[in-house]
Design a protein around this motif. Sequence first.
Motif, PDB file in Angstrom:
ATOM      1  N   LEU A  11      -5.227  -6.380 -11.471  1.00 23.01           N
ATOM      2  CA  LEU A  11      -4.306  -5.339 -11.002  1.00 23.01           C
ATOM      3  C   LEU A  11      -4.901  -4.579  -9.825  1.00 23.01           C
ATOM      4  O   LEU A  11      -4.216  -4.301  -8.840  1.00 23.01           O
ATOM      5  CB  LEU A  11      -3.971  -4.361 -12.133  1.00 23.01           C
ATOM      6  CG  LEU A  11      -3.002  -4.831 -13.189  1.00 23.01           C
ATOM      7  CD1 LEU A  11      -2.931  -3.816 -14.328  1.00 23.01           C
ATOM      8  CD2 LEU A  11      -1.630  -5.053 -12.594  1.00 23.01           C
ATOM      9  N   ILE A  12      -6.171  -4.253  -9.933  1.00 25.18           N
ATOM     10  CA  ILE A  12      -6.831  -3.536  -8.847  1.00 25.18           C
ATOM     11  C   ILE A  12      -6.901  -4.412  -7.603  1.00 25.18           C
ATOM     12  O   ILE A  12      -6.556  -3.984  -6.501  1.00 25.18           O
ATOM     13  CB  ILE A  12      -8.243  -3.081  -9.274  1.00 25.18           C
ATOM     14  CG1 ILE A  12      -8.138  -2.019 -10.383  1.00 25.18           C
ATOM     15  CG2 ILE A  12      -9.036  -2.541  -8.075  1.00 25.18           C
ATOM     16  CD1 ILE A  12      -9.453  -1.691 -11.051  1.00 25.18           C
ATOM     17  N   ALA A  13      -7.319  -5.654  -7.755  1.00 28.88           N
ATOM     18  CA  ALA A  13      -7.485  -6.564  -6.618  1.00 28.88           C
ATOM     19  C   ALA A  13      -6.173  -6.817  -5.891  1.00 28.88           C
ATOM     20  O   ALA A  13      -6.160  -7.002  -4.669  1.00 28.88           O
ATOM     21  CB  ALA A  13      -8.083  -7.878  -7.092  1.00 28.88           C
ATOM     22  N   GLU A  14      -5.059  -6.825  -6.620  1.00 29.81           N
ATOM     23  CA  GLU A  14      -3.757  -7.123  -6.029  1.00 29.81           C
ATOM     24  C   GLU A  14      -3.073  -5.902  -5.418  1.00 29.81           C
ATOM     25  O   GLU A  14      -2.082  -6.035  -4.712  1.00 29.81           O
ATOM     26  CB  GLU A  14      -2.850  -7.750  -7.084  1.00 29.81           C
ATOM     27  CG  GLU A  14      -3.323  -9.113  -7.530  1.00 29.81           C
ATOM     28  CD  GLU A  14      -2.569  -9.641  -8.727  1.00 29.81           C
ATOM     29  OE1 GLU A  14      -1.698  -8.929  -9.272  1.00 29.81           O
ATOM     30  OE2 GLU A  14      -2.872 -10.769  -9.133  1.00 29.81           O
ATOM     31  N   HIS A  15      -3.582  -4.717  -5.699  1.00 32.53           N
ATOM     32  CA  HIS A  15      -2.975  -3.498  -5.182  1.00 32.53           C
ATOM     33  C   HIS A  15      -3.219  -3.399  -3.669  1.00 32.53           C
ATOM     34  O   HIS A  15      -4.310  -3.735  -3.193  1.00 32.53           O
ATOM     35  CB  HIS A  15      -3.571  -2.274  -5.884  1.00 32.53           C
ATOM     36  CG  HIS A  15      -2.775  -1.033  -5.661  1.00 32.53           C
ATOM     37  ND1 HIS A  15      -2.884  -0.297  -4.512  1.00 32.53           N
ATOM     38  CD2 HIS A  15      -1.851  -0.421  -6.425  1.00 32.53           C
ATOM     39  CE1 HIS A  15      -2.068   0.738  -4.578  1.00 32.53           C
ATOM     40  NE2 HIS A  15      -1.425   0.687  -5.732  1.00 32.53           N
ATOM     41  N   PRO A  16      -2.211  -2.969  -2.893  1.00 32.83           N
ATOM     42  CA  PRO A  16      -2.388  -2.866  -1.437  1.00 32.83           C
ATOM     43  C   PRO A  16      -3.613  -2.062  -1.018  1.00 32.83           C
ATOM     44  O   PRO A  16      -4.265  -2.386  -0.031  1.00 32.83           O
ATOM     45  CB  PRO A  16      -1.102  -2.179  -0.971  1.00 32.83           C
ATOM     46  CG  PRO A  16      -0.095  -2.515  -2.012  1.00 32.83           C
ATOM     47  CD  PRO A  16      -0.865  -2.593  -3.312  1.00 32.83           C
ATOM     48  N   PHE A  17      -3.967  -1.039  -1.775  1.00 37.42           N
ATOM     49  CA  PHE A  17      -5.126  -0.206  -1.439  1.00 37.42           C
ATOM     50  C   PHE A  17      -6.424  -1.011  -1.495  1.00 37.42           C
ATOM     51  O   PHE A  17      -7.361  -0.747  -0.750  1.00 37.42           O
ATOM     52  CB  PHE A  17      -5.214   0.985  -2.400  1.00 37.42           C
ATOM     53  CG  PHE A  17      -6.417   1.852  -2.186  1.00 37.42           C
ATOM     54  CD1 PHE A  17      -6.409   2.837  -1.211  1.00 37.42           C
ATOM     55  CD2 PHE A  17      -7.560   1.684  -2.949  1.00 37.42           C
ATOM     56  CE1 PHE A  17      -7.524   3.636  -0.995  1.00 37.42           C
ATOM     57  CE2 PHE A  17      -8.679   2.477  -2.741  1.00 37.42           C
ATOM     58  CZ  PHE A  17      -8.656   3.458  -1.770  1.00 37.42           C
ATOM     59  N   ARG A  19      -6.753  -4.584  -1.531  1.00 38.49           N
ATOM     60  CA  ARG A  19      -6.690  -6.007  -1.136  1.00 38.49           C
ATOM     61  C   ARG A  19      -7.831  -6.452  -0.236  1.00 38.49           C
ATOM     62  O   ARG A  19      -8.211  -7.612  -0.265  1.00 38.49           O
ATOM     63  CB  ARG A  19      -5.358  -6.298  -0.455  1.00 38.49           C
ATOM     64  CG  ARG A  19      -4.251  -6.470  -1.446  1.00 38.49           C
ATOM     65  CD  ARG A  19      -3.029  -7.075  -0.791  1.00 38.49           C
ATOM     66  NE  ARG A  19      -1.914  -6.965  -1.723  1.00 38.49           N
ATOM     67  CZ  ARG A  19      -0.711  -6.568  -1.400  1.00 38.49           C
ATOM     68  NH1 ARG A  19      -0.434  -6.255  -0.159  1.00 38.49           N
ATOM     69  NH2 ARG A  19       0.231  -6.487  -2.314  1.00 38.49           N
ATOM     70  N   THR A  20      -8.380  -5.571   0.550  1.00 38.14           N
ATOM     71  CA  THR A  20      -9.451  -5.964   1.466  1.00 38.14           C
ATOM     72  C   THR A  20     -10.849  -5.753   0.880  1.00 38.14           C
ATOM     73  O   THR A  20     -11.837  -6.053   1.542  1.00 38.14           O
ATOM     74  CB  THR A  20      -9.338  -5.198   2.795  1.00 38.14           C
ATOM     75  OG1 THR A  20      -9.447  -3.799   2.534  1.00 38.14           O
ATOM     76  CG2 THR A  20      -8.023  -5.510   3.499  1.00 38.14           C
ATOM     77  N   LEU A  21     -10.920  -5.277  -0.348  1.00 37.06           N
ATOM     78  CA  LEU A  21     -12.223  -5.059  -0.981  1.00 37.06           C
ATOM     79  C   LEU A  21     -12.831  -6.389  -1.423  1.00 37.06           C
ATOM     80  O   LEU A  21     -12.121  -7.324  -1.794  1.00 37.06           O
ATOM     81  CB  LEU A  21     -12.092  -4.147  -2.194  1.00 37.06           C
ATOM     82  CG  LEU A  21     -11.654  -2.715  -1.935  1.00 37.06           C
ATOM     83  CD1 LEU A  21     -11.534  -1.942  -3.244  1.00 37.06           C
ATOM     84  CD2 LEU A  21     -12.618  -2.015  -0.995  1.00 37.06           C
ATOM     85  N   SER A  22     -14.149  -6.437  -1.433  1.00 34.73           N
ATOM     86  CA  SER A  22     -14.841  -7.624  -1.916  1.00 34.73           C
ATOM     87  C   SER A  22     -14.682  -7.718  -3.440  1.00 34.73           C
ATOM     88  O   SER A  22     -14.362  -6.728  -4.113  1.00 34.73           O
ATOM     89  CB  SER A  22     -16.332  -7.549  -1.577  1.00 34.73           C
ATOM     90  OG  SER A  22     -16.953  -6.523  -2.343  1.00 34.73           O
TER      91      SER A  22
END
Length: 64
Positions: A11-17, A19-22
């Motif tokens: 859920l966190i990885a897919e959130h727009p906020f 998405r660019t995190l490793s």
Amino acid sequence: MKTPSPTLACLIAEHPFARTLSHEHVELLAQGATEATFEPGEIIFHQGHPANRFHLIVEGTVAL
């Protein structure tokens, strides 16, 4: 150290906020995360209180 829920990490990885995190940063966020559900109209924070939480909205809206 707490092992994050795979679903919560997704859920966190897919959130727009986020998405660019490793992958490593997403895992760090997920380790400290708690999933919560709020009812319509429920107050989740108050103006002037310490900002000791970060709310990542997955569904719905928040009025400030």
